[in-house]
Design a protein around this motif. Structure first.
Motif, short mmCIF file in Angstrom:
data_model
loop_
_atom_site.label_atom_id
_atom_site.label_comp_id
_atom_site.label_asym_id
_atom_site.label_seq_id
_atom_site.Cartn_x
_atom_site.Cartn_y
_atom_site.Cartn_z
N VAL A 39 0.98 -0.92 -0.32
CA VAL A 39 -0.38 0.23 -0.12
C VAL A 39 0.81 1.41 0.61
O VAL A 39 0.41 2.05 -0.53
CB VAL A 39 -1.00 0.27 0.70
CG1 VAL A 39 -1.49 2.08 0.89
CG2 VAL A 39 -1.64 -1.46 1.22
N GLU A 40 1.90 1.64 0.87
CA GLU A 40 2.81 2.58 0.54
C GLU A 40 3.82 2.86 -0.50
O GLU A 40 3.78 4.07 -1.17
CB GLU A 40 4.05 1.95 1.92
CG GLU A 40 4.69 3.44 1.70
CD GLU A 40 5.92 3.07 3.34
OE1 GLU A 40 6.97 2.94 2.42
OE2 GLU A 40 5.74 2.25 4.25
N GLU A 41 3.63 1.51 -1.54
CA GLU A 41 4.49 1.94 -2.90
C GLU A 41 3.45 2.38 -3.07
O GLU A 41 3.90 3.17 -4.45
CB GLU A 41 4.60 0.28 -3.38
CG GLU A 41 5.80 -0.52 -2.16
CD GLU A 41 6.71 -1.16 -2.96
OE1 GLU A 41 6.82 -2.02 -4.37
OE2 GLU A 41 7.48 -2.42 -2.44
N ARG A 42 1.88 2.00 -3.42
CA ARG A 42 1.26 2.53 -4.24
C ARG A 42 0.81 4.07 -3.59
O ARG A 42 0.23 4.97 -4.68
CB ARG A 42 0.18 1.44 -3.72
CG ARG A 42 -0.10 0.47 -4.75
CD ARG A 42 -1.38 0.12 -4.79
NE ARG A 42 -1.99 0.23 -5.76
CZ ARG A 42 -2.70 0.52 -6.87
NH1 ARG A 42 -1.49 -0.10 -8.13
NH2 ARG A 42 -3.31 1.36 -8.07
N THR A 43 0.93 4.35 -2.84
CA THR A 43 0.77 5.65 -2.24
C THR A 43 1.15 6.33 -3.32
O THR A 43 2.44 6.83 -3.02
CB THR A 43 0.61 5.85 -0.90
OG1 THR A 43 0.36 4.65 0.00
CG2 THR A 43 0.33 7.26 -0.62
N PRO A 44 0.84 8.01 -3.81
CA PRO A 44 1.68 8.86 -4.49
C PRO A 44 1.98 9.89 -3.64
O PRO A 44 1.72 10.23 -2.77
CB PRO A 44 0.03 9.35 -5.48
CG PRO A 44 -1.41 8.83 -5.04
CD PRO A 44 -0.92 7.77 -4.31
N GLU A 45 2.98 10.75 -4.14
CA GLU A 45 3.49 11.85 -2.89
C GLU A 45 2.74 12.91 -3.22
O GLU A 45 2.71 12.72 -4.28
CB GLU A 45 5.07 12.19 -3.59
CG GLU A 45 6.54 10.99 -3.44
CD GLU A 45 6.64 10.38 -1.97
OE1 GLU A 45 6.65 11.36 -0.82
OE2 GLU A 45 6.45 9.61 -1.56
#
Length: 70
Positions: free
Chosen positions: A58-64
């Motif tokens: 999920v963290e990897e998919r969360t956009p900056e």
């Protein structure tokens, strides 16, 4: 752990994961770079025996967040 890091640890992991998910090796590589689709997150986490957790995915998919121009 990030999926990309997990894949780099051992030879054949990308191929094994692609077979498990029923997708191509190139699709797994794309997921490692761009993020794992939600529909595959449980399967990836289970296949990696929790080394790549759902929280990691999920963290990897969360956009900056976009930075506002000053």
């Amino acid at each position: 752990m990030k999926l990309k890091s997990w894949l780099e640890v051992g030879r054949g992991r990308c191929t094994s994961l692609s077979a498990h998910l029923g997708v191509t090796v190139s699709r797994v590589s794309q997921m490692a770079s761009d993020g794992v689709p939600v529909k595959f997150m449980n399967a990836v986490s289970a296949f990696t025996q929790g080394e790549v957790s759902i929280a990691d995915l999920v963290e990897e998919r969360t956009p900056e967040p976009e930075q506002k121009a000053a």
